[in-house]
Design an enzyme around this catalytic site. Structure first.
Site, PDB file in Angstrom:
ATOM      1  N   SER A   1     -21.061  29.196  30.829  1.00  9.13           N
ATOM      2  CA  SER A   1     -21.626  28.954  32.163  1.00  9.13           C
ATOM      3  C   SER A   1     -22.900  29.755  32.374  1.00  9.13           C
ATOM      4  CB  SER A   1     -20.601  29.325  33.224  1.00  9.13           C
ATOM      5  OG  SER A   1     -20.377  30.715  33.176  1.00  9.13           O
ATOM      6  N   CYS A   2     -23.261  30.636  31.437  1.00  8.75           N
ATOM      7  CA  CYS A   2     -24.406  31.522  31.705  1.00  8.75           C
ATOM      8  C   CYS A   2     -25.618  31.289  30.830  1.00  8.75           C
ATOM      9  CB  CYS A   2     -23.964  32.969  31.571  1.00  8.75           C
ATOM     10  SG  CYS A   2     -22.948  33.478  32.948  1.00  8.75           S
ATOM     11  N   LEU A   3     -25.449  31.473  29.514  1.00  7.49           N
ATOM     12  CA  LEU A   3     -26.632  31.466  28.642  1.00  7.49           C
ATOM     13  C   LEU A   3     -27.490  30.208  28.807  1.00  7.49           C
ATOM     14  CD1 LEU A   3     -26.407  34.151  27.213  1.00  7.49           C
ATOM     15  CD2 LEU A   3     -26.142  32.956  25.052  1.00  7.49           C
TER      16      LEU A   3
END
Ligand code: NAD
Length: 444
Positions: free
Chosen positions: A277-279
């Site tokens: 969900s971030c990078l």
């Protein structure tokens, strides 16, 4: 300290439980009643090693509610930990804005000083130019004089989140004014050994993006080298990377002659791309933000493009043996974006499965933790989800390893036990290439 955590997702719940472990009294808030109920019962709404134990151990210091107003009124400091997705070409700050307005409305009724800390990942300028004005407008009060504002990015990794939170590698304290900084110092008083970067909210916001984009860059760099190795032939990127890792910049020599590898080396390894969900989201967000600001992000654009194409490289290895794919029975091993989590968000497994299905392959899949999530992502039965590794590969022509779960070290033995020698495609280069035949791996 009395702390409210607004947003009870991966970051909010782990932070809340971790801060409770350090002795603070925590109120976790979420808009989703089911999530709040789960936390009240001591059951994490997602799989994260060690989190359940942390919730149970700190049950008397941690409560959960949907009542944000009460949580703000009853605490000294609020952490904003809601999602900040990438949508329509930019960061979507809707949830951050909603929560900021709700905090402001509660502050209108509050007499004591309160500090509002943005923990969500937000583009540089958001805390001061979006959150602070909303707080002032809805509370009728002044930042600094009546309430404090700060930004404190989170660096935990899903799958290792509890350990990362309790033993962080750094604390970035981006505070507006001495009183807000003092509140952050008090919040992290239980982490005396951890190095702190005391800075402005704007710089704190940038540190988070720079840190994530560096990791994505290391991965795409390795994948680009791997793809060239495959094209040139006769070079194994595994050996290439081992040679690269032994550089003194990545493997240092201690005074007694021992060699220790820095953790960045783990990101310099070929695979089927990064997800989560971030990078990918933070990368896209910073590219868009830079370009809006008139600063083209050429390197990061390439990093994103290489990553988006990496699933094709894995599928090309399958096609080498089964050019048509239609009717080929493929067992996808691992669906989560990394080991240790049930999170499928932006996992490379999703485009891999979808492309296999679109090409007419019969897909089975197994993941040690992400079966429930997988049912939500692939609801219409296009993939047969199996409860064991053995069941997934029982009739397979191809076993396609996508997530680096330790359990998959058994894959060569399990495939041999089928007695049929299905093709093994190692999308993570985690197995010895000589351990099993027929074998294909990224960058071979
Ligand atoms: P998440 O989607 O798991 O959780 C967000 C939670 O906020 C959800 O439970 C949602 O119901 C709740 N929420 C949304 N609007 C709300 C509202 N108005 N009131 C109350 N609750 C509300 O998100 P996450 O993965 O925890 O990420 C949160 C932030 O932290 C993001 O900015 C993310 O980029 C950042 N971050 C995430 C990680 C990670 O590994 N997941 C690591 C570091 C930073």
């Amino acid at each position: 300290m009395l702390v409210s955590v607004l947003g009870t997702g991966y970051v909010g719940l782990v932070s809340g439980a971790g801060l409770a472990e350090k002795g603070h009294r925590i109120i976790c808030v979420d808009a989703e009643a089911a999530r709040v109920d789960a936390v009240r019962r001591g059951v994490p709404p997602f799989y994260e090693p060690g989190l359940r134990e942390l919730l149970v151990r700190n049950a008397d210091r941690l409560e959960a509610t949907t009542d944000l107003r009460r949580a703000v009124l009853e605490t000294d400091l609020s952490l904003i930990a809601v999602g900040t997705p990438f949508a329509n070409g930019q960061i979507d700050l809707d949830a951050v804005r909603t929560v900021a307005r709700q905090i402001g409305q509660a502050l209108r009724e509050k007499r004591d000083y309160h500090v509002v800390v943005v923990k969500s990942t937000v583009v540089p300028g958001t805390t001061e130019e979006v959150v602070l004005p909303l707080l002032e407008a809805t509370s009728g009060k002044r930042a600094g004089a009546d309430f404090g504002v700060a930004m404190n990015p989170e660096f935990l990794t899903e799958g290792e989140a509890v350990r990362d939170f309790l033993c962080p590698d750094r604390l970035v304290l981006g505070a507006l004014g001495a009183r807000s900084l003092a509140a952050l110092e008090e919040l992290y008083a239980g982490f005396p050994e951890v190095e702190r970067v005391r800075t402005t909210p704007r710089t704190a916001e940038m540190i988070k993006y720079a840190a994530n984009c560096l990791l994505g860059t290391a991965i795409s760099f390795s994948n680009e080298i791997a793809n060239l190795c495959s094209t040139l032939g006769g070079i194994d990127v595994g050996e290439v990377m081992r040679g690269v890792h032994l550089s003194k910049y990545l493997t240092s020599t201690t005074a007694d002659g021992r060699r220790t590898q820095v953790d960045l080396a783990a990101f310099l390894w070929a695979g089927c791309g990064f997800g989560g969900s971030c990078l990918p989201k933070d990368l896209r967000t910073l590219i868009a933000h830079g370009e809006r600001a008139g600063q083209p992000m050429r390197l990061l654009r390439a990093v994103a493009e290489i990553n988006e194409r990496q699933p094709d490289q894995v599928l090309a290895l399958v096609r080498k043996h089964f050019p048509a794919l239609a009717g080929t029975r493929v067992a996808v091993l691992g669906l989560a974006f990394r080991p240790g989590t049930s999170d499928l968000r932006e996992s490379p497994a999703i485009p891999i499965v979808r492309q296999l299905v679109a090409a007419g392959a019969c897909v089975t899949a197994y993941d040690p933790a992400a079966q429930d999530e997988a049912r939500r992502v692939f609801p219409d039965g296009e993939v047969r989800l199996c409860d064991t590794l053995e069941a997934a590969v029982a009739d397979a022509d191809v076993a396609l390893l996508v997530t680096r779960w330790e359990e998959f070290r058994r894959v060569p033995d399990v495939l041999r036990a089928t007695g049929r020698a299905p093709l093994l495609v190692d999308g993570r280069r985690m197995l010895e290439r000589t351990a099993y035949e027929p074998y294909e791996g990224i960058g071979l």
